[in-house]
Write a protein that holds these residues in place. Structure first.
Motif, PDB file in Angstrom:
ATOM      1  N   MET A  66      -3.652   4.186  -7.484  1.00 31.80           N
ATOM      2  CA  MET A  66      -2.244   4.104  -7.070  1.00 31.80           C
ATOM      3  C   MET A  66      -1.806   2.644  -6.911  1.00 31.80           C
TER       4      MET A  66
ATOM      5  N   ASP B 293      -6.401   7.452   0.199  1.00 31.12           N
ATOM      6  CA  ASP B 293      -6.417   6.078  -0.307  1.00 31.12           C
ATOM      7  C   ASP B 293      -7.297   5.915  -1.543  1.00 31.12           C
TER       8      ASP B 293
ATOM      9  N   HIS C 171       0.823  -1.216   0.000  1.00 29.51           N
ATOM     10  CA  HIS C 171       0.000   0.000   0.000  1.00 29.51           C
ATOM     11  C   HIS C 171       0.859   1.269   0.000  1.00 29.51           C
TER      12      HIS C 171
ATOM     13  N   SER D 208       0.744   9.848   6.086  1.00 28.52           N
ATOM     14  CA  SER D 208      -0.610   9.293   6.026  1.00 28.52           C
ATOM     15  C   SER D 208      -1.118   9.040   7.434  1.00 28.52           C
TER      16      SER D 208
ATOM     17  N   HIS E  78       1.235   4.730  -2.562  1.00 29.94           N
ATOM     18  CA  HIS E  78       1.367   6.164  -2.286  1.00 29.94           C
ATOM     19  C   HIS E  78       2.675   6.702  -2.891  1.00 29.94           C
TER      20      HIS E  78
HETATM   21 ZN    ZN Z   1      -2.887   5.171   2.611  1.00 30.96          ZN
END
Ligand code: ZN
Ligand code: KG4
Length: 351
Positions: free
Chosen positions: A309, A305, A113, A137, A117
């Protein structure tokens, strides 16, 4: 590339197209936010999140394919967040991706994840490797050199809270509605940032680590001390966060310059949900320009989110020849700087 994201409280699917270094094309980007389901609890409830992902993810994927006007057969590969995040949600997304990959006979790409980003600025602007990344984040606050789709060099990280976490906790203290960060920003825009003096942990120290717990404690004491003006308190808090972020990032710009002296105009990329904060973005822009760095901050809807991405990060790894086995494990923790080795662990089934 079909991308799936379910690591927190957004159920998201996207279709992206392109080649590294980008920019890429976003053919569809569906984000179903569960904010309303969690709002009564003032934060994300993991069980509610995973159940909601399970109920709506199929429809979200279907909608993404429909928006992109492609069939599953036309997709080259399927990417999903495999961690880090709330494990129940990660399992729902990764299992769905596995089922789609198996059913359609497509390669599966397990995506970190945070790499999603980190690589967004290539999807949007085609920023060349290496670049300096400030990742801010809800769960992370780090400065890293990004050298490849899964090559990261860590300069600093938080010793306690993440920047977004500090925003969210301060929002609760100030009784601002959930989600905290954006509401603190709105309140701060109407307040006097000089009203309350607050500490700025680690300011002026060497290195690029962060700390927010002292600031958070000071905010709690301020609120407990009696009548505070919410807007002034939010503004004073945000000003302290900006000073901390700029001081630490300033040191990292120097570290990056030392490590990559050959790069003429290096780039600072800001990513993660907190990068959606306009005041933080402006302060970092001034900082970067004074050090002759280009600054890239993806648009807000790609900072928080999303699955575009994840699709793009999957596309970068897929273009480099990577694919993951169907038994790849979801993981609650997965540090970015161990991104590459983490994945080879997974290939051996270690998880
Ligand atoms: Zn995130
Ligand atoms: O990247 P993200 O969507 O989810 C994680 O992977 O954590 O980041 C969410 C975090 C939350 O803590 C949220 O309060 C914060 O980003 N955030 C903001 C703003 N928009 C989102 N913080 C400050 N100002 C904002 N405008």
């Amino acid at each position: 590339m079909l991308g799936i994201e379910t690591s927190c409280d957004e159920t998201a699917a996207a279709v992206v197209r392109g080649f590294p270094p980008g920019p890429g094309e976003i053919l569809a980007n569906i984000i179903f936010s569960q904010t309303e389901a969690h709002a009564p609890y003032g934060g994300v409830v993991p069980e509610i999140a995973s159940r909601a992902h399970m109920e709506i993810l199929d429809g979200v994927v279907e909608q993404a394919l429909k928006d992109a006007k492609v069939s599953l057969a036309e997709i080259d590969a399927i990417a999903a967040t495999a961690g880090p995040g709330l494990i129940g949600g990660v399992m729902v997304g990764l299992t769905t991706a596995k089922a789609l990959a198996l059913g359609a006979g497509k390669p599966l790409i397990a995506v970190n994840h945070l790499a999603g980003h980190a690589l967004t600025a290539r999807l949007t602007d085609g920023v060349a490797f290496p670049y300096l990344l400030l990742l801010i984040s809800g769960g992370h606050c780090q400065l890293l050199a990004v050298e490849g789709p899964d090559r990261f060099r860590l300069y600093g990280t938080t010793q306690d809270d993440a920047a977004g976490e500090a925003f969210d906790k301060v929002a609760k203290l100030l009784r601002l509605p959930y989600p905290g960060g954006p509401n603190v920003e709105v309140a701060a825009a109407q307040g006097n940032a000089k009203r309350y003096p607050l500490p700025r942990p680690l300011l002026g120290r060497a290195g690029a680590d962060f700390s927010f717990s002292g600031l958070k404690t000071a905010m709690r004491q301020l609120v407990q001390s009696g009548a505070v003006d919410v807007n002034d308190a939010a503004a004073s808090f945000q000003a302290a966060v900006i000073d901390i972020l700029c001081d630490r990032t300033g040191n990292a710009l120097a570290l990056f310059g030392r490590d990559f002296p050959e790069i003429e105009t290096p780039s600072l990329v800001v990513a993660g949900g907190v990068a959606a904060n306009v005041a933080i973005g402006s302060a970092l822009t001034v900082l970067a320009e004074s050090h002759d760095f280009n600054i890239r901050i993806p648009p807000a809807r790609l900072c928080t989110d999303n699955a575009a991405m994840i699709g793009w990060a999957g596309l970068e790894r897929f273009a480099g020849g990577a694919a993951d086995p169907i038994d790849v494990s979801p993981r609650a923790r997965w540090p970015l700087e161990r991104s590459g080795s983490g994945e080879s662990d997974q290939r051996q089934g270690a998880g």
